[in-house]
Motif scaffolding. Structure first.
Motif, PDB file in Angstrom:
ATOM      1  N   ILE A  10      -5.866   5.024  -7.063  1.00 24.72           N
ATOM      2  CA  ILE A  10      -6.823   5.941  -6.992  1.00 24.72           C
ATOM      3  C   ILE A  10      -6.278   7.373  -6.531  1.00 24.72           C
ATOM      4  O   ILE A  10      -5.223   7.524  -6.093  1.00 24.72           O
ATOM      5  N   LEU A  21     -16.563   4.795  -1.205  1.00 27.01           N
ATOM      6  CA  LEU A  21     -15.256   3.647  -1.001  1.00 27.01           C
ATOM      7  C   LEU A  21     -14.957   3.081  -2.366  1.00 27.01           C
ATOM      8  O   LEU A  21     -15.710   2.947  -3.179  1.00 27.01           O
ATOM      9  N   PHE A  31       0.758  -1.212   0.271  1.00 27.08           N
ATOM     10  CA  PHE A  31      -0.049   0.078   0.031  1.00 27.08           C
ATOM     11  C   PHE A  31       0.987   1.166  -0.003  1.00 27.08           C
ATOM     12  O   PHE A  31       1.652   1.591   0.901  1.00 27.08           O
ATOM     13  N   HIS A  42      -5.321  -6.292   1.359  1.00 21.86           N
ATOM     14  CA  HIS A  42      -4.840  -6.066   2.706  1.00 21.86           C
ATOM     15  C   HIS A  42      -4.605  -7.459   3.296  1.00 21.86           C
ATOM     16  O   HIS A  42      -5.441  -8.314   2.942  1.00 21.86           O
ATOM     17  N   PRO A  43      -3.769  -7.639   4.165  1.00 21.70           N
ATOM     18  CA  PRO A  43      -3.746  -9.045   4.561  1.00 21.70           C
ATOM     19  C   PRO A  43      -4.914  -9.737   5.554  1.00 21.70           C
ATOM     20  O   PRO A  43      -4.959 -10.928   5.390  1.00 21.70           O
ATOM     21  N   HIS A  44      -5.840  -8.901   5.942  1.00 23.51           N
ATOM     22  CA  HIS A  44      -7.045  -9.435   6.252  1.00 23.51           C
ATOM     23  C   HIS A  44      -8.140  -9.325   5.783  1.00 23.51           C
ATOM     24  O   HIS A  44      -9.171  -9.260   6.169  1.00 23.51           O
ATOM     25  N   GLY A  45      -8.050  -8.748   4.276  1.00 24.13           N
ATOM     26  CA  GLY A  45      -9.204  -8.498   3.442  1.00 24.13           C
ATOM     27  C   GLY A  45      -8.996  -9.060   2.305  1.00 24.13           C
ATOM     28  O   GLY A  45      -7.712  -9.822   1.832  1.00 24.13           O
ATOM     29  N   ASP A  46      -9.857  -8.742   1.379  1.00 22.38           N
ATOM     30  CA  ASP A  46      -9.668  -9.433  -0.109  1.00 22.38           C
ATOM     31  C   ASP A  46      -9.180  -8.046  -0.984  1.00 22.38           C
ATOM     32  O   ASP A  46      -9.294  -8.250  -2.142  1.00 22.38           O
ATOM     33  N   CYS A  47      -8.977  -6.887  -0.553  1.00 24.82           N
ATOM     34  CA  CYS A  47      -8.692  -5.807  -1.405  1.00 24.82           C
ATOM     35  C   CYS A  47      -7.972  -4.793  -0.298  1.00 24.82           C
ATOM     36  O   CYS A  47      -7.976  -5.055   0.829  1.00 24.82           O
ATOM     37  N   TRP A  48      -7.653  -3.399  -1.018  1.00 29.18           N
ATOM     38  CA  TRP A  48      -7.432  -2.380  -0.153  1.00 29.18           C
ATOM     39  C   TRP A  48      -8.570  -1.365  -0.242  1.00 29.18           C
ATOM     40  O   TRP A  48      -9.140  -0.934  -1.517  1.00 29.18           O
ATOM     41  N   THR A  49      -9.385  -1.250   0.888  1.00 30.18           N
ATOM     42  CA  THR A  49     -10.282  -0.323   0.725  1.00 30.18           C
ATOM     43  C   THR A  49     -10.104   0.899   1.084  1.00 30.18           C
ATOM     44  O   THR A  49      -9.659   1.228   2.396  1.00 30.18           O
ATOM     45  N   VAL A  50     -10.569   1.987   0.368  1.00 28.67           N
ATOM     46  CA  VAL A  50     -10.173   3.424   0.527  1.00 28.67           C
ATOM     47  C   VAL A  50     -11.364   4.290   0.443  1.00 28.67           C
ATOM     48  O   VAL A  50     -12.145   4.164  -0.349  1.00 28.67           O
ATOM     49  N   GLY A  51     -11.383   5.148   1.803  1.00 31.70           N
ATOM     50  CA  GLY A  51     -12.597   5.877   1.835  1.00 31.70           C
ATOM     51  C   GLY A  51     -12.499   7.286   1.636  1.00 31.70           C
ATOM     52  O   GLY A  51     -11.525   7.796   2.492  1.00 31.70           O
ATOM     53  N   THR A  88     -11.372   0.437   6.496  1.00 33.91           N
ATOM     54  CA  THR A  88     -11.425   1.371   5.429  1.00 33.91           C
ATOM     55  C   THR A  88     -10.383   2.321   5.595  1.00 33.91           C
ATOM     56  O   THR A  88     -10.078   2.611   6.825  1.00 33.91           O
ATOM     57  N   ILE A  89      -9.503   2.630   4.671  1.00 34.88           N
ATOM     58  CA  ILE A  89      -8.395   3.310   4.860  1.00 34.88           C
ATOM     59  C   ILE A  89      -8.792   4.767   4.488  1.00 34.88           C
ATOM     60  O   ILE A  89      -9.016   5.088   3.270  1.00 34.88           O
TER      61      ILE A  89
END
Lengths: 299, 426
Positions: free
Chosen positions: A209, A201, A165, A179-188, B344-345
């Motif tokens: 992004i 999101l 990231f 993300h090691p504990h998710g299936d993607c990197w979620t950015v808000g 969420t980041i």
């Protein structure tokens, strides 16, 4: 428990942060150093402010005679011209004099329509550039971070790190893997007036992004305005409070389009999105403190 | 913490007797808690009566500083002394003839109702006057450096211990809010491990004071800094300030010094170097590099403290971090990953550019302040006399600053790397 390697540095007037979930610190350190080296190389070449940068040399001499460019710089200029076309002139690398004029004189109205993009003459055979006016100055301020991230993306494609990231100035983000504990990197995208909530999101996985806005929140959550977002069609700072976010497989494309979409109308944004693959965007306009969101994807 | 330096000093001084020892006093007297190892030296007194010995340029500045707060701090300038008539007459004028005036310091030391003396004579006279003043029961503020020789410096320190009188040496940076704040932050780990220090004091000038026409016999009396019988020149007059700062920062003292000196420009009869360069090593093997010159002032005066996490430029009151401050979103992300949480980041929606540009130029170590460190050190001397005690680390700092300045001079003269003889350790 997985360990997290984190490192940062200053570049392009921003802070660059890399997060590598990995237990191999030595590998992470090597990759980080390589990335830093490349980002600083790009900065030293493209900076409008560095006295010795290639861009500075072009700005000083291209109005007097043709300046021979190396392959990288010629491609960059060509790319910028192409993106200007598909954004209906909204992406413009010649607006720095307008910004400086506003910063120094606060006379925005006097500068309307001061794009000089049409005065850049690219010679594709000799790979050179010439300015037909001494008022032309090029500035890769809305390009450099995306370009650097694109280079990093290519480098990371061949690295042993599966998940990465990267945040460049908190406005240009690249996520490799997940993300090691998710299936993607979620950015808000933070709501300026309700900082606990997200306006939109984006899920990143091997994608980027970029966010552009005429306002920004500092680390303490305070809202500040920026004067360096100029509508090239009016020569004035973008009005109202707006945020444009673009997600793309290309970090460079996301960077360019978020800058352009901030000042483009809805129909033009949609038309641009339709020309591209795997690119989506969101634009938020505030009515008072109420965000009004519009989402764009290929139709 | 930072706003304390913006307070009105006059208002503070009016209240100081009421608030001494309180938090407010600590805020207004930032030096109050330095070196937390007070040594009791005698009885506390109310009115503090001071004598001044040596009232040339520096002595006049000290006198005027004390005069500025004398009424507010219940201080009386009881006596003045200088054996050079123009200085003597100027001091009489400064004190409106109210202070007893002497040409011979021995006469001043016969006064029974003076608490302390402030000595600002040429360096080579510090030893004899300080010894006599301590022996006569006076507390002593002596300008740096302490003495012209290592033996005399040691004897001065020992005499202070024997007589149980305060001995404060004029290292005013110890009392500066900027330096106090810097040292507190450095010792608290803000710069990480201090792996290197650099300092310099560059001036452009011959360092001369005017000698009255037709009085060539006064040359060495007036320009004593230029003659090694009286002074070690740049070593004792400038380096001594900055080696003191380095020692304070490192919280230790050097183990060796190499140095060089040259007289390459001002060939006007002086016999001290006009350019010097020194290299000190500390017990942790870190280095302190120093130079002082008199033919170029472009770089001025600075102490650069370099650590693994950041740097400080103390004269400029600036701190520079090696890395940017962490964005909250990144800190949250790292925390989430380590705690196996997928969240969420948040991103701010825009670049951090305007702030970053400012931060790369460094931050202030402490907020703006209007406090004069020379005045602060004199207020402190008055305070210590009134309390009857002073931190023992003050003369220790002064002692080692002088010792390592004199050793640097010896190293330059012999072109050797020198260590301190055990007999000079305190």
């Amino acid at each position: 428990m997985i360990r997290v390697y984190h490192n940062s540095f200053f570049a392009m007037g921003s802070r660059f942060n890399a997060v590598f979930p990995s237990n191999d610190e030595e590998v992470c350190e090597h990759i980080f150093n390589s990335i830093q080296h490349e980002v600083l190389r790009i900065e030293s070449k493209l900076s409008y402010f560095y006295p010795g940068s290639e861009v500075n040399k072009i700005n000083k001499t291209a109005c007097k005679s043709s300046v021979k460019l190396d392959d990288e710089l010629f491609t960059i200029l060509e790319t910028c011209m192409n993106y200007s076309e598909i954004t209906f002139g909204a992406f413009d690398i010649t607006l720095r004099p307008v910004i400086e004029n506003i910063e120094q004189n606060d006379k925005a109205s006097a500068c309307a329509g001061q794009s000089h993009l049409h005065q850049i003459e690219l010679d594709r055979i000799n790979k050179s550039v010439r300015f037909s006016s001494d008022e032309v100055k090029i500035d890769f301020g809305g390009f450099g971070k995306g370009y650097a991230l694109e280079k990093i993306k290519l480098y990371l494609d061949n690295s042993p790190l599966e998940n990465v990231f990267i945040s460049f100035g908190e406005s240009s983000i690249y996520g490799k893997g997940r993300h090691p504990h998710g299936d993607c990197w979620t950015v808000g995208i933070k709501d300026f007036f309700n900082t606990n909530g997200s306006l939109h999101l984006f899920d990143l996985s091997d994608s980027a992004i970029s966010i552009s806005s005429n306002y920004y929140l500092n680390d303490s959550g305070e809202l500040h305005s920026k004067v360096n977002v100029i509508n090239p069609l009016t020569g004035k700072p973008a009005d109202g409070v707006s945020i444009a976010g673009v997600k793309s497989d290309s970090a460079l494309e996301a960077e360019i389009l978020s800058t352009a979409f901030l000042v483009m109308e809805d129909a033009q944004i949609q038309e641009t999105i339709n020309m591209l693959k795997r690119t989506e965007a969101v634009k938020i306009r505030y009515s008072g403190i109420t965000p009004v969101k519009k989402f764009y994807n290929r139709t | 913490m930072e706003d304390i330096f913006l307070i009105n000093r006059r208002e503070f001084l009016k209240k100081i007797s009421l608030i001494a020892g309180s938090t407010a006093a600590l805020a207004s007297m930032p030096w109050l808690k330095i070196f937390d190892n007070d040594t009791f030296t005698g009885q506390a007194s109310d009115k503090v009566r001071l004598g001044f010995i040596g009232i040339g340029d520096r002595g006049s500045a000290l006198l005027q500083n004390v005069l500025a707060f004398a009424g507010l701090l219940n201080v009386e300038i009881a006596a003045i002394c200088d054996n050079y008539p123009p200085n003597y007459e100027r001091a009489v004028k400064f004190t409106n003839g109210k202070a007893k005036a002497f040409y011979n310091y021995a006469d001043l030391l016969k006064m029974k109702d003076v608490d302390g003396v402030i000595i600002a004579t040429p360096l080579h006279e510090h030893y004899r006057i300080t010894m006599d003043a301590l022996d006569a029961g006076f507390h002593v503020f002596c300008e740096k450096s302490m003495a012209r020789t290592l033996d005399d410096t040691k004897k001065m320190y020992d005499e202070h211990l024997r007589t149980k009188r305060i001995l404060q040496i004029g290292h005013q940076r110890v009392f500066s809010p900027v330096y106090l704040s810097a040292v507190q932050k450095i010792h608290g780990g803000d710069l990480g491990r201090i792996t290197h220090m650099r300092a310099y004091w560059h001036r452009h000038g011959d360092w001369r004071r005017a000698v009255p026409k037709g009085r060539p016999e006064l040359e060495k009396k007036i320009n004593w800094r230029l003659y090694n019988s009286f002074s070690a020149g740049l070593f004792t007059e400038l380096l001594s300030h900055q080696i003191q700062v380095a020692n304070w920062i490192k919280n230790s003292f050097p183990v060796s010094v190499s140095a060089n000196g040259s007289l390459i420009y001002w060939k006007d009869g002086r016999d001290v170097y006009d350019h010097i360069a020194c290299l000190y090593e500390y017990p942790d093997n870190s280095q302190f590099i120093y130079d002082s010159i008199t033919t170029n002032k472009h770089y001025g005066c600075e102490e650069q403290i370099l650590g693994t996490k950041g740097s400080m430029e103390l004269e400029l009151n600036k701190v520079y971090k090696e890395k940017p401050p962490e964005p909250p979103a990144i800190l949250q992300l790292i925390n989430d990953i380590e705690k196996e949480v997928f969240e969420t980041i948040p991103i701010g929606g825009a670049s951090w550019v305007p702030e970053t540009a400012a931060n790369t130029k460094g931050d202030y170590i402490t907020g703006n302040y209007k406090m004069d460190e020379t005045k602060l050190q004199l207020e402190a001397f008055v305070h210590y006399i009134r309390e009857g005690k002073a931190p023992e680390e003050l003369p220790v700092q002064g002692y080692y600053a002088t010792v390592w300045s004199l050793l640097a001079e010896q190293a330059a003269n012999t072109r050797q790397c020198l260590k301190l003889d055990d007999k000079y350790r305190i």
